[in-house]
Design a protein around this motif. Structure first.
Motif, PDB file in Angstrom:
ATOM      1  N   ILE A  30     -37.983  97.087   9.251  1.00 35.83           N
ATOM      2  CA  ILE A  30     -37.061  96.245   8.311  1.00 35.83           C
ATOM      3  C   ILE A  30     -36.064  97.125   7.945  1.00 35.83           C
ATOM      4  O   ILE A  30     -34.683  96.827   7.748  1.00 35.83           O
ATOM      5  N   GLY A  31     -36.612  98.151   7.144  1.00 35.38           N
ATOM      6  CA  GLY A  31     -35.469  98.927   6.365  1.00 35.38           C
ATOM      7  C   GLY A  31     -34.794  99.989   7.365  1.00 35.38           C
ATOM      8  O   GLY A  31     -33.561 100.083   6.933  1.00 35.38           O
ATOM      9  N   MET A  32     -35.104 100.343   8.297  1.00 39.60           N
ATOM     10  CA  MET A  32     -34.613 101.481   8.875  1.00 39.60           C
ATOM     11  C   MET A  32     -34.880 101.654  10.491  1.00 39.60           C
ATOM     12  O   MET A  32     -34.702 102.757  10.996  1.00 39.60           O
ATOM     13  N   GLY A  33     -34.981 100.626  11.172  1.00 36.18           N
ATOM     14  CA  GLY A  33     -35.522 100.620  12.422  1.00 36.18           C
ATOM     15  C   GLY A  33     -34.544 101.022  13.233  1.00 36.18           C
ATOM     16  O   GLY A  33     -34.843 101.977  14.360  1.00 36.18           O
ATOM     17  N   ALA A  34     -33.219 100.712  12.999  1.00 37.35           N
ATOM     18  CA  ALA A  34     -32.298 101.092  13.926  1.00 37.35           C
ATOM     19  C   ALA A  34     -31.990 102.782  13.967  1.00 37.35           C
ATOM     20  O   ALA A  34     -31.267 103.386  14.628  1.00 37.35           O
ATOM     21  N   THR A  35     -31.892 103.268  12.525  1.00 37.55           N
ATOM     22  CA  THR A  35     -31.952 104.664  12.507  1.00 37.55           C
ATOM     23  C   THR A  35     -32.854 105.422  13.132  1.00 37.55           C
ATOM     24  O   THR A  35     -32.741 106.574  13.437  1.00 37.55           O
ATOM     25  N   ILE A  36     -34.339 104.949  13.223  1.00 34.15           N
ATOM     26  CA  ILE A  36     -35.192 105.541  13.735  1.00 34.15           C
ATOM     27  C   ILE A  36     -34.955 105.578  15.325  1.00 34.15           C
ATOM     28  O   ILE A  36     -35.098 106.545  16.026  1.00 34.15           O
ATOM     29  N   ALA A  37     -34.537 104.359  15.944  1.00 33.33           N
ATOM     30  CA  ALA A  37     -34.160 104.518  17.311  1.00 33.33           C
ATOM     31  C   ALA A  37     -32.925 105.524  17.419  1.00 33.33           C
ATOM     32  O   ALA A  37     -33.159 106.058  18.745  1.00 33.33           O
ATOM     33  N   LYS A  38     -32.038 105.638  16.586  1.00 36.24           N
ATOM     34  CA  LYS A  38     -30.983 106.614  16.806  1.00 36.24           C
ATOM     35  C   LYS A  38     -31.477 107.992  17.084  1.00 36.24           C
ATOM     36  O   LYS A  38     -30.791 108.570  17.868  1.00 36.24           O
ATOM     37  N   TYR A 117     -37.287 101.993  -1.334  1.00 38.43           N
ATOM     38  CA  TYR A 117     -36.839 102.177  -2.493  1.00 38.43           C
ATOM     39  C   TYR A 117     -37.447 101.501  -3.606  1.00 38.43           C
ATOM     40  O   TYR A 117     -38.493 100.877  -3.373  1.00 38.43           O
ATOM     41  N   TRP A 118     -37.514 102.267  -4.721  1.00 36.85           N
ATOM     42  CA  TRP A 118     -38.454 102.001  -5.936  1.00 36.85           C
ATOM     43  C   TRP A 118     -38.140 100.877  -6.795  1.00 36.85           C
ATOM     44  O   TRP A 118     -39.254 100.525  -7.360  1.00 36.85           O
ATOM     45  N   GLN A 119     -37.452  99.993  -6.332  1.00 37.30           N
ATOM     46  CA  GLN A 119     -37.154  98.652  -6.964  1.00 37.30           C
ATOM     47  C   GLN A 119     -37.534  97.646  -5.575  1.00 37.30           C
ATOM     48  O   GLN A 119     -36.756  97.475  -4.717  1.00 37.30           O
ATOM     49  N   ASP A 120     -38.447  96.726  -5.814  1.00 34.34           N
ATOM     50  CA  ASP A 120     -38.514  95.851  -4.535  1.00 34.34           C
ATOM     51  C   ASP A 120     -39.462  94.435  -5.247  1.00 34.34           C
ATOM     52  O   ASP A 120     -40.482  95.023  -5.946  1.00 34.34           O
ATOM     53  N   ARG A 121     -39.178  93.363  -4.496  1.00 37.09           N
ATOM     54  CA  ARG A 121     -40.048  92.303  -5.046  1.00 37.09           C
ATOM     55  C   ARG A 121     -41.408  92.367  -4.914  1.00 37.09           C
ATOM     56  O   ARG A 121     -42.223  91.764  -5.236  1.00 37.09           O
ATOM     57  N   HIS A 122     -41.954  93.269  -3.904  1.00 38.03           N
ATOM     58  CA  HIS A 122     -43.072  93.505  -3.282  1.00 38.03           C
ATOM     59  C   HIS A 122     -43.678  94.498  -4.174  1.00 38.03           C
ATOM     60  O   HIS A 122     -43.449  95.467  -3.916  1.00 38.03           O
ATOM     61  N   PRO A 123     -44.771  94.529  -4.983  1.00 31.53           N
ATOM     62  CA  PRO A 123     -45.336  95.474  -5.726  1.00 31.53           C
ATOM     63  C   PRO A 123     -45.873  96.773  -4.816  1.00 31.53           C
ATOM     64  O   PRO A 123     -45.878  97.619  -5.313  1.00 31.53           O
ATOM     65  N   PHE A 157     -35.488 110.399   1.041  1.00 35.78           N
ATOM     66  CA  PHE A 157     -34.485 109.391   1.334  1.00 35.78           C
ATOM     67  C   PHE A 157     -35.263 107.996   0.879  1.00 35.78           C
ATOM     68  O   PHE A 157     -36.591 108.088   1.386  1.00 35.78           O
ATOM     69  N   PHE A 158     -34.686 107.209   0.379  1.00 39.66           N
ATOM     70  CA  PHE A 158     -35.202 105.914   0.288  1.00 39.66           C
ATOM     71  C   PHE A 158     -34.478 104.728   0.891  1.00 39.66           C
ATOM     72  O   PHE A 158     -33.413 104.558   1.147  1.00 39.66           O
ATOM     73  N   TYR A 159     -35.466 103.884   1.445  1.00 45.17           N
ATOM     74  CA  TYR A 159     -34.688 102.689   2.324  1.00 45.17           C
ATOM     75  C   TYR A 159     -34.992 101.424   1.637  1.00 45.17           C
ATOM     76  O   TYR A 159     -35.943 101.335   1.030  1.00 45.17           O
ATOM     77  N   PHE A 160     -34.195 100.653   1.887  1.00 36.81           N
ATOM     78  CA  PHE A 160     -34.463  98.916   1.410  1.00 36.81           C
ATOM     79  C   PHE A 160     -35.290  98.254   2.222  1.00 36.81           C
ATOM     80  O   PHE A 160     -35.033  98.074   3.460  1.00 36.81           O
ATOM     81  N   ILE A 161     -35.931  97.278   1.838  1.00 34.86           N
ATOM     82  CA  ILE A 161     -36.652  96.478   2.394  1.00 34.86           C
ATOM     83  C   ILE A 161     -36.237  95.018   2.083  1.00 34.86           C
ATOM     84  O   ILE A 161     -35.449  94.316   2.752  1.00 34.86           O
ATOM     85  N   THR A 224     -20.216  97.558  13.154  1.00 35.35           N
ATOM     86  CA  THR A 224     -20.818  96.477  13.178  1.00 35.35           C
ATOM     87  C   THR A 224     -22.051  96.357  12.344  1.00 35.35           C
ATOM     88  O   THR A 224     -22.377  95.301  11.406  1.00 35.35           O
ATOM     89  N   TYR A 225     -22.989  97.407  12.291  1.00 35.74           N
ATOM     90  CA  TYR A 225     -24.079  97.551  11.496  1.00 35.74           C
ATOM     91  C   TYR A 225     -24.202  98.829  11.043  1.00 35.74           C
ATOM     92  O   TYR A 225     -23.855 100.055  11.745  1.00 35.74           O
ATOM     93  N   ALA A 226     -24.998  98.653   9.687  1.00 39.01           N
ATOM     94  CA  ALA A 226     -25.380 100.050   9.212  1.00 39.01           C
ATOM     95  C   ALA A 226     -26.636  99.905   8.595  1.00 39.01           C
ATOM     96  O   ALA A 226     -26.832  98.705   8.031  1.00 39.01           O
ATOM     97  N   GLU A 227     -27.347 101.009   8.212  1.00 43.42           N
ATOM     98  CA  GLU A 227     -28.390 101.011   7.261  1.00 43.42           C
ATOM     99  C   GLU A 227     -28.399 101.851   6.352  1.00 43.42           C
ATOM    100  O   GLU A 227     -27.741 103.004   6.324  1.00 43.42           O
ATOM    101  N   GLY A 228     -28.688 101.481   4.980  1.00 45.27           N
ATOM    102  CA  GLY A 228     -28.227 102.118   3.771  1.00 45.27           C
ATOM    103  C   GLY A 228     -29.522 102.855   3.127  1.00 45.27           C
ATOM    104  O   GLY A 228     -30.602 102.532   3.080  1.00 45.27           O
TER     105      GLY A 228
END
Length: 241
Positions: A30-38, A117-123, A157-161, A224-228
């Protein structure tokens, strides 16, 4: 008892360039699947480590989720995927959990580690982030678990979910975004509704919202697409050009 299981997708050495942690299988995708593939397409050795089997998920079983995780790993071309078997909804900042993760880092000796990332709705995502910060620090201490060799991770590094905050850097993933969608599609039990499934945020247009988020990320730099990603350390450059 915690069980560490691994899927090894090639027979090369265990040393990795990048090791990505998530509380559950599908977090990293979810957070960085395309970065992994790259990065795998460029020849980097990338590994995934899921902390739990997501046994508390409303849909799917442990076995189906393992199969889906393996399929997603193959789509992304990673070198290995492991699971530490820690308790879903039971992740805690305990010495035992920190040690399990620290030893996984030392086993694979990555240059770069990613965590949620250290803030997310899922504990569990929050707990995973906290555990990784502790483990990355401990991994370099020679007197911590001295039976294993200390490892200095160069960058965390931290990725967003689920929740998105201001990114420190963006990765242009436009040419590899189809792999991300394919990897997410492997998690049929989570993202696709069917007979007997329970309605959750994940199967109510979640993948489409992730894609919209990544399009908005890309719009900031007219791609077109970026992951942060976020770093707690200042980003070091040799020069500006």
């Amino acid at each position: 008892m915690y069980i560490n299981t691994s899927l090894v997708l090639n027979n090369m050495s265990e040393s990795l360039d990048i090791l990505i942690f998530g509380a559950h299988a599908d977090d990293a995708e979810i957070g960085m699947g395309a970065t992994i593939a790259k990065h795998t397409a460029l020849g980097y050795r990338v590994g995934l480590c899921d902390l739990t089997y997501a046994e508390m998920s409303s849909n799917g079983t442990v076995e189906t989720r393992k199969e889906e995780a393996e399929q997603a790993a193959r789509i992304l071309g990673v070198a290995m995927r492991s699971n530490l078997g820690l308790p879903d909804r039971g992740l805690a900042l305990t010495p035992a959990h920190i040690e399990q993760i620290t030893l996984e880092i030392r086993k694979h000796k990555p240059k770069i580690v990613f965590a949620p990332y250290w803030q997310d709705r899922h504990p569990d995502h929050v707990a995973c982030s906290q555990l990784l910060q502790e483990a990355v620090f401990n991994a370099k201490l020679r007197k911590y678990a001295p039976e294993s060799e200390a490892v200095l991770v160069e960058q965390l590094f931290f990725y967003f979910i689920n929740d998105v905050y201001e990114a420190d850097l963006l990765v242009n993933v436009s040419d590899h975004y189809d792999k991300k969608i394919a990897a997410l599609s492997a998690y049929r039990s989570q993202f696709i509704t069917g007979q007997g499934t329970v309605a959750t945020p994940l199967n109510q247009g979640y993948v489409e919202r992730v894609e919209a988020r990544d399009r908005l990320m890309g719009q900031k730099r007219m791609i077109t697409y970026a992951e942060g990603f976020v770093s707690k350390l200042p980003l070091l450059v040799d020069r500006f050009d």
